[in-house]
Write a protein that holds these residues in place. Structure first.
Motif, PDB file in Angstrom:
ATOM      1  N   LEU A   7       0.715  -1.136   0.047  1.00 41.22           N
ATOM      2  CA  LEU A   7       0.056  -0.091  -0.031  1.00 41.22           C
ATOM      3  C   LEU A   7       0.880   1.325   0.246  1.00 41.22           C
ATOM      4  O   LEU A   7       0.368   2.292  -0.621  1.00 41.22           O
ATOM      5  CB  LEU A   7      -0.956  -0.161   1.098  1.00 41.22           C
ATOM      6  N   CYS A  15       2.277   1.814  -3.301  1.00 38.38           N
ATOM      7  CA  CYS A  15       1.330   2.281  -4.447  1.00 38.38           C
ATOM      8  C   CYS A  15       0.803   3.741  -4.257  1.00 38.38           C
ATOM      9  O   CYS A  15       0.306   4.400  -5.013  1.00 38.38           O
ATOM     10  CB  CYS A  15      -0.150   1.459  -4.155  1.00 38.38           C
ATOM     11  N   LYS A  61      -7.148   3.952  -9.777  1.00 42.52           N
ATOM     12  CA  LYS A  61      -6.041   3.121  -8.946  1.00 42.52           C
ATOM     13  C   LYS A  61      -7.358   2.089  -8.465  1.00 42.52           C
ATOM     14  O   LYS A  61      -8.275   2.503  -7.695  1.00 42.52           O
ATOM     15  CB  LYS A  61      -5.557   3.839  -7.832  1.00 42.52           C
ATOM     16  N   TYR A 111      -7.475  -1.643  -6.167  1.00 43.17           N
ATOM     17  CA  TYR A 111      -6.549  -2.560  -5.315  1.00 43.17           C
ATOM     18  C   TYR A 111      -7.469  -3.816  -5.098  1.00 43.17           C
ATOM     19  O   TYR A 111      -8.600  -3.793  -4.541  1.00 43.17           O
ATOM     20  CB  TYR A 111      -6.225  -2.065  -3.945  1.00 43.17           C
ATOM     21  N   ALA A 128      -6.766   0.288   3.893  1.00 41.86           N
ATOM     22  CA  ALA A 128      -7.022   0.166   2.437  1.00 41.86           C
ATOM     23  C   ALA A 128      -8.033   1.330   2.332  1.00 41.86           C
ATOM     24  O   ALA A 128      -8.151   2.012   1.260  1.00 41.86           O
ATOM     25  CB  ALA A 128      -7.520  -1.094   1.883  1.00 41.86           C
ATOM     26  N   ALA A 182      -6.899   4.514  -3.141  1.00 37.23           N
ATOM     27  CA  ALA A 182      -7.562   3.670  -4.103  1.00 37.23           C
ATOM     28  C   ALA A 182      -8.838   4.224  -4.588  1.00 37.23           C
ATOM     29  O   ALA A 182      -9.376   4.905  -3.608  1.00 37.23           O
ATOM     30  CB  ALA A 182      -7.630   2.175  -3.648  1.00 37.23           C
ATOM     31  N   PHE A 233      -3.453  -2.964  -8.380  1.00 41.67           N
ATOM     32  CA  PHE A 233      -2.540  -3.619  -7.391  1.00 41.67           C
ATOM     33  C   PHE A 233      -3.238  -5.041  -6.864  1.00 41.67           C
ATOM     34  O   PHE A 233      -4.380  -4.931  -6.305  1.00 41.67           O
ATOM     35  CB  PHE A 233      -2.276  -2.641  -6.264  1.00 41.67           C
TER      36      PHE A 233
END
Length: 463
Positions: free
Chosen positions: A349, A352, A361, A363, A386, A391, A442
């Motif tokens: 993370l 990214c 983006k 994930y 997250a 993201a 990702f």
């Protein structure tokens, strides 16, 4: 020939129950009857699902010259008589031992003792050990005839089998030591007896098996357990357990670190490392890989490897399958599916967060296995991280990850989707419908989730 029969029998503390082999020893070793070559030594292992003794006849038909069988199997009279008859028919021998796994390890240790000139380097750690091993092997190969264990053949069986690839031509052997249970690192160290050993870090991988990071540190430290006064260990200076790891009865311990002024992270392109007035291009992305590179540099410098060899060795390394693997196309994606734990999830993370893309983006985060009693809290923490990330959308895959994500549904600040293992096809279709050209994905999770199954939709041409 790798070892003669008498030397083998002595090494494994075994006894011949028969010897009909016209050959003096064995040329290869395997625990899988399907890979037996002529003049092979076949060592059947007992597992939770399979007993390798069932395949002795198949191994002999394939050309094995010697079988090692355990006492539990041979204590059954009919089994002994059957093996003797088979060995007579196929002109082979059989050695009785107490435990075949121990025999494999003892045979490998005895074989390595035939190469006192070999510099043996062992690498372990919660994360980064395979990458560090590959970096070291690439650097040392610039100046020495080098052998290494391939892939992740680092286990109680993988390491000893790898040892048998050493030949008299080799000058340096670089071997990774993995861990799936308490006591395993000590067993592997007793096989390898490394002159130099590296610990990359102490993290949460396999915490479900050992129960705590303290226990993991104690286990990893056993890589130093066969040290003599000439042995050298390397540990990361910034690790919480650095002081503990340096307390060894024999040999000396050197610390290493990645000075923030000595590198620049460059997103998916990797990093620039500045070392002794030179610039080294590291093609592996993320701070964690920079730290792996500095571990390799520390060992190489101690061994007086030339600067140009260090530079060439590092610059030749590309990501391995499932480890920080970058694939560029209509959609760029980072596939990190070989293993996962809270430390490596957070490292991914963080990587990214420093990537700039023109599209979205997305994930895809899958469950982390082998966390034991820590699993629920660890998955909740990763889901929270997250949701705090940059993201644009999140996909959670696997029962543990989905449970943790749904518990945080009321505080979610971005679109997210949850799919347990039986619904991988629905995840694939949903992700496919969301993706556009120039998006970034990702993918990170434990190996059993097989995140590479989603690659076909990531490689499609898109508008």
């Amino acid at each position: 020939m790798l070892l003669g029969w008498e030397a083998l029998c002595t090494a494994v503390a075994g006894t011949f129950i028969c010897n009909y082999s016209p050959y003096a020893g064995f040329d290869s070793v395997t625990t899988d009857s399907r890979t037996v070559n002529p003049h092979a030594l076949f060592i059947p292992l007992r597992g939770t699902q399979q007993d390798g003794h069932r395949y002795i006849e198949h191994a002999l038909r394939q050309g094995a010259d010697c079988i090692i069988a355990d006492a539990a199997h041979l204590d059954v009279h009919d089994n002994t008589q059957h093996i003797i008859a088979l060995c007579k028919r196929y002109e082979a021998s059989c050695i009785r031992v107490e435990h075949t796994l121990k025999a494999l390890q003892d045979a490998a240790a005895a074989y390595l003792e035939r190469f006192p000139q070999l510099l043996k380097i062992g690498v372990t750690g919660s994360n980064g050990k395979t990458t560090t091993k590959e970096l070291l092997a690439s650097i040392f190969a610039q100046e020495y005839r080098t052998v290494k264990n391939e892939g992740n053949l680092n286990s109680e069986t993988g390491l000893p089998l790898s040892v048998f690839t050493v030949t008299k031509e080799h000058e340096v052997g670089i071997f990774e030591l993995g861990m799936n249970r308490k006591g395993e690192i000590a067993e592997l160290a007793a096989v390898l007896k490394p002159n130099i050993a590296v610990i990359t870090n102490i993290g949460t991988a396999h915490i479900g098996m050992l129960g705590s990071k303290d226990a993991i540190a104690q286990e990893k430290k056993h890589i130093f357990s066969c040290f003599d006064e000439n042995s050298v260990g390397f540990v990361p200076a910034q690790d919480k357990y650095a002081e503990f790891l340096q307390d060894v009865p024999h040999g000396k311990i050197v610390t290493y670190s990645a000075d923030p002024d000595a590198y620049t992270l460059e997103g998916l392109s990797g990093a620039e490392i500045r070392y002794r007035g030179n610039t080294i291009r590291l093609l592996l992305p993320g701070l964690h890989n920079v730290q792996n590179a500095f571990a390799a540099i520390a060992v190489a410098e101690y061994c007086h490897i030339r600067l140009q060899s260090i530079k060439a060795g590092i610059e030749q390394i590309h990501p391995l399958f499932g480890r920080s693997q970058i694939i560029r196309g209509p959609v760029t994606y980072l596939l990190d599916c070989y293993n996962a734990n809270p430390d490596s999830m957070n490292a991914g993370l963080a990587l990214c967060a420093n990537i700039r893309v023109s599209g979205k983006k997305i994930y895809v985060l899958a469950s982390m296995k082998e966390l034991g009693s820590e699993s629920d809290e660890a998955h909740k923490a990763v889901c929270a991280a997250a949701f705090d990330s940059d993201a644009d959308a999140l996909f959670f895959f696997g029962r543990e990850m989905c449970t943790a994500a749904i518990e945080q549904e009321n505080t979610a600040n971005k679109p997210f989707f949850c799919f347990t293992e039986p619904f991988a096809d629905k995840l694939r279709d949903t992700l496919d419908g969301l993706l556009k050209r120039n998006d970034f994905v990702f993918l990170k999770g434990s190996r059993s989730l097989e995140l590479e199954q989603f690659e076909p939709i990531l490689q499609k041409e898109r508008a």
